[in-house]
Design a protein around this motif. Sequence first.
Motif, short mmCIF file in Angstrom:
data_model
loop_
_atom_site.label_atom_id
_atom_site.label_comp_id
_atom_site.label_asym_id
_atom_site.label_seq_id
_atom_site.Cartn_x
_atom_site.Cartn_y
_atom_site.Cartn_z
N GLY A 16 2.60 -8.04 34.94
CA GLY A 16 1.86 -8.96 35.80
C GLY A 16 2.69 -9.50 36.95
O GLY A 16 2.44 -10.60 37.45
N SER A 17 3.68 -8.72 37.38
CA SER A 17 4.59 -9.21 38.42
C SER A 17 5.26 -8.04 39.12
O SER A 17 5.80 -7.14 38.46
N PHE A 18 5.27 -8.05 40.45
CA PHE A 18 6.01 -7.05 41.21
C PHE A 18 7.51 -7.28 41.07
O PHE A 18 8.30 -6.33 41.00
N SER A 33 5.74 -2.47 45.79
CA SER A 33 4.53 -2.70 46.57
C SER A 33 4.09 -1.44 47.29
O SER A 33 2.89 -1.12 47.35
N GLN A 46 -8.94 -0.65 44.78
CA GLN A 46 -7.93 -1.69 44.64
C GLN A 46 -7.57 -1.80 43.16
O GLN A 46 -8.44 -1.98 42.31
N PHE A 48 -5.07 -4.00 41.85
CA PHE A 48 -4.66 -5.33 41.42
C PHE A 48 -5.28 -6.41 42.30
O PHE A 48 -5.51 -6.20 43.50
N GLN A 49 -5.51 -7.54 41.65
CA GLN A 49 -5.84 -8.75 42.39
C GLN A 49 -4.57 -9.58 42.47
O GLN A 49 -3.86 -9.75 41.49
N ARG A 50 -4.28 -10.12 43.62
CA ARG A 50 -3.05 -10.88 43.83
C ARG A 50 -3.40 -12.34 44.13
O ARG A 50 -4.28 -12.61 44.97
N ASP A 51 -2.75 -13.25 43.41
CA ASP A 51 -2.93 -14.68 43.69
C ASP A 51 -1.62 -15.40 43.40
O ASP A 51 -0.60 -14.76 43.13
N VAL A 55 -0.17 -11.06 39.58
CA VAL A 55 -1.14 -9.99 39.82
C VAL A 55 -1.85 -9.67 38.51
O VAL A 55 -1.28 -9.80 37.42
N SER A 56 -3.08 -9.26 38.61
CA SER A 56 -3.88 -8.86 37.44
C SER A 56 -4.71 -7.65 37.82
O SER A 56 -5.04 -7.43 39.00
N THR A 58 -7.73 -5.18 38.43
CA THR A 58 -9.16 -5.20 38.76
C THR A 58 -9.91 -4.37 37.72
O THR A 58 -9.31 -3.75 36.84
#
Length: 306
Positions: A16-18, A33, A46, A48-51, A55-56, A58
């Motif tokens: 869950g992390s770049f 990335s 897409q 991953f969703q990034r916030d 990241v999580s 899709t």
Amino acid sequence: MNIRFLQTFVWVARLGSFRLTAEKLSTTQAAVSSRISVLENELGVQLFQRDSRGVSLTREGHKVLGYAEQMLATQQRLLQSLGQTDSFAGRLRIGVMDTVIHSWLSDLISAISRDYPQVEVELTADTALNLNEQLLKGHLDLIFQTDLVRADGVRNVQLASYPLSWVVAKGSPLDRSYASLSDLSQERLLTFSRLSRPHQDMLNFLHQQGVATPKVSCINSVAAIIKLVADGFGIGALPPVLVSRELHSQALVALPMEAPPGFAVFASWRVGAGLELNEAVVNLCQSVVADYQRSVSHDHFVLPGN
């Protein structure tokens, strides 16, 4: 489709992390990335969703993950069929509790260096509670500690048990006869970190023996416990295998008094496609532990089933 890019995708999904993926794969966040962007362009979705929380996956990312893991597993089976199972490389993040550091850890690191010379080992020393949390968060690949980790994608195996003895400094005021555990518990008792398995087991053991308010000091360093016991600061509840030299030289002595139950040490590791190195190192570890047991008193270090 680039297998290395699929591996990167799988690790981002797991961690869950770049940033953590870059550390795991010994590359940069920019490279991670870029690989994900290439995959997304190739697949036209897409992933991953990034916030702000990370990241999580899709919905499309979840679909791709299953296929990606299958492709990585197929690659590993191919390498095995070609006799290239010794081709492990990369970084292996191992977490260990203090007891392991003071017994067989150096033997394991030597064995990994011998059998898997392309693997870089990154060690984290911490309490079992913290190691479990770091494994579940994906910060560690493999841990050695005192508790079963019950979670999807995690496997456990018991490696050995460490019996305990009450240990004191030879010739100190604490080196005397004790009428009972209640008498012994009037002195300061030294054990492992608060809420650890040995600490909880000691409190339960003493409570069952009718000792309600023992004087217990919790210390998260085996070396510190041994030093304090040697200095006459208290009575240690210690695995004799960790103080075998001190017992042999009679700098320390074991009291002839029933001690708290010993504790088991488990290997817990993440499983899945691309994580075959974890399993290989656990198998190697079992061999190392068996060799270590043959070098010490068998009643001081007990293998499962013995």
